[in-house]
Enzyme design. Structure first.
Site, PDB file in Angstrom:
ATOM      1  N   HIS A 356       0.840  -1.202   0.000  1.00  0.00           N
ATOM      2  CA  HIS A 356       0.000   0.000   0.000  1.00  0.00           C
ATOM      3  C   HIS A 356       0.873   1.248   0.000  1.00  0.00           C
ATOM      4  CE1 HIS A 356      -2.904   2.981   0.864  1.00  0.00           C
ATOM      5  NE2 HIS A 356      -2.999   2.838   2.181  1.00  0.00           N
ATOM      6  N   CYS A 386     -10.513   3.304   2.742  1.00  0.00           N
ATOM      7  CA  CYS A 386     -10.626   4.196   3.883  1.00  0.00           C
ATOM      8  C   CYS A 386      -9.497   5.219   3.795  1.00  0.00           C
ATOM      9  CB  CYS A 386     -10.567   3.423   5.196  1.00  0.00           C
ATOM     10  SG  CYS A 386      -9.024   2.512   5.469  1.00  0.00           S
ATOM     11  N   GLY A 388      -7.140   8.161   6.158  1.00  0.00           N
ATOM     12  CA  GLY A 388      -6.739   8.667   7.454  1.00  0.00           C
ATOM     13  C   GLY A 388      -7.504   9.915   7.881  1.00  0.00           C
TER      14      GLY A 388
END
Length: 400
Positions: A356, A386, A388
């Site tokens: 990632h 998603c 942060g």
């Protein structure tokens, strides 16, 4: 005067292999050079396109500083040899930076402000650490209680909170991680990544200790470095938790820190005809939504329905879903809450096995979806993740 909304088509899509950070094959490869190499590779897929027709390069980067700072999009465009008339802008939506770049490029075309755009993403977690070289959070972030303090200390604590609230067990997380590796290894062995990956030549430099002479070796990398064929449930179960003493999140059921880049070229229908281009997919819709920062991993639970509503589709219409595996805990929470078909979610594995590279991931996974739709003759695909500090993002593509 208002302009009629027009379609934006992906006419080229490619990515680098994903390398492990710090000890991987891209540890000494500057991210601006890596992005430039990827831009050239994308342009090579459309030899009839006049590079001067490109309006702008939009590149996502989650930590845009140091070797990937100073507007890395414009720097890479210059390094790639694009005409100086082509602009460049760097965007940051953390893990969804690359997908946001695709959305912004598509929107410029859809509203008639551009005919040809490049969307991309790059991240070197070898050269620029997760929080940057000199992180400086506002002291106010600590004033609102434990939830914001948790964000300040790391994403892993948010995964622990999701695991607790959505009742995702350690055993389920480890099984999910094992399946990620299994699918990635199977896809690599079957050559299913070949269409989306541009092989990259890397140079390793060392020293012959016996002679004192420098040693320079060049090799070509064409597969992601992260998947491990020796991964087992027993091995995963032995790993210690890293974020909470009595937690369930480990290095084995979390995404890998990585280096990589991806790039897509988007064009209007008029540009497709003018330059005799072959559309691979149509950009359908995009949505981003916010959630509480302390459970940032469930952002896709809000973003996916929003993107589907804009497209007039249901998740059952999706033939391929790339759900970024930031953590097994949040991936399972999203899958279980929305009732997603696990057969179409990450059929070739995800970030737990593949890696990632933060701001690059959205562009990388968009290239995966575009080529998967073509290869598997599927109608619709989605990229979602998603983000942060409490966000989710989702983008939908249609095979042409």
């Amino acid at each position: 005067m208002s302009k009629q909304i027009q379609d934006a088509y992906i006419v080229a899509a490619t990515r680098t292999p994903i390398g492990k950070s710090h000890k991987g094959f891209f540890r000494n490869y500057r991210p601006d050079d890596l992005l430039a190499t990827t831009l050239r590779a994308a342009l090579a897929q459309v030899p009839t396109l006049d590079p001067a027709a490109v309006e702008d390069v939009i590149a996502g980067c989650a930590i845009p500083e140091a070797q990937q700072g100073l507007n890395v999009a414009r720097i890479a465009a210059v390094l790639a040899g694009l005409p100086k008339s082509v602009g460049g802008v760097t965007v940051n939506r953390f893990c969804a930076s690359g997908l946001t770049a695709v959305q912004m490029a598509a929107d410029r075309i859809r509203v008639g402000e551009a005919e040809v755009m490049i969307a991309a993403g790059v991240e070197s977690m070898s050269m620029v650490p997760m929080m940057g070289n000199s992180p400086s959070l506002s002291p106010t972030i600590f004033a609102n209680g434990d939830e914001d303090v948790g964000i300040a200390y790391g994403m892993g604590l948010t995964a622990e909170k999701v695991a607790q609230q959505w009742k995702v067990t350690r055993e389920a997380q480890d099984a999910f991680a094992l399946e990620s590796h299994r699918r990635s290894i199977a896809a690599q062995q079957a050559g299913r990544f070949a269409d989306e990956i541009t092989p990259i030549e890397v140079t390793d430099r060392g020293l012959n200790l016996a002679t004192g002479e420098p040693v320079v070796k060049t090799r070509t990398v064409n597969l992601d470095e992260g998947p491990r064929p020796d991964t087992t449930l027993e091995g995963l179960a032995r790993l210690r938790t890293v974020f909470a003493a009595r937690g369930t999140v480990t290095a084995g059921n979390s995404s890998q820190t990585s280096d990589g880049a991806g790039a897509l070229i988007l064009a209007s229908e008029a540009a497709v005809k003018r330059f005799n281009l072959k559309p691979l997919a149509r950009f359908v819709s995009f949505a981003s939504r916010g959630v509480r920062p302390e459970i940032m991993g469930v952002g896709p639970i809000e973003a996916i329905p929003a993107a589907l509503k804009l497209a007039g589709l249901k998740h059952e219409d999706m033939g391929w879903i790339e759900l970024n595996e930031a953590f097994a805990a949040q991936s399972l929470a999203v899958i279980n809450t929305l009732g997603l078909n696990t057969d179409v979610v990450n059929p070739m594995g995800g970030a737990i096995s593949l890696g990632h590279p933060l701001g690059a991931t959205g562009a990388i996974r968009s290239a995966t979806v575009v080529h998967a739709l073509q290869r598997e003759n599927l109608k619709y695909g989605m990229v979602t993740m998603c983000v942060g500090m409490g966000q989710g993002a989702a983008g939908i593509f249609e095979r042409v």
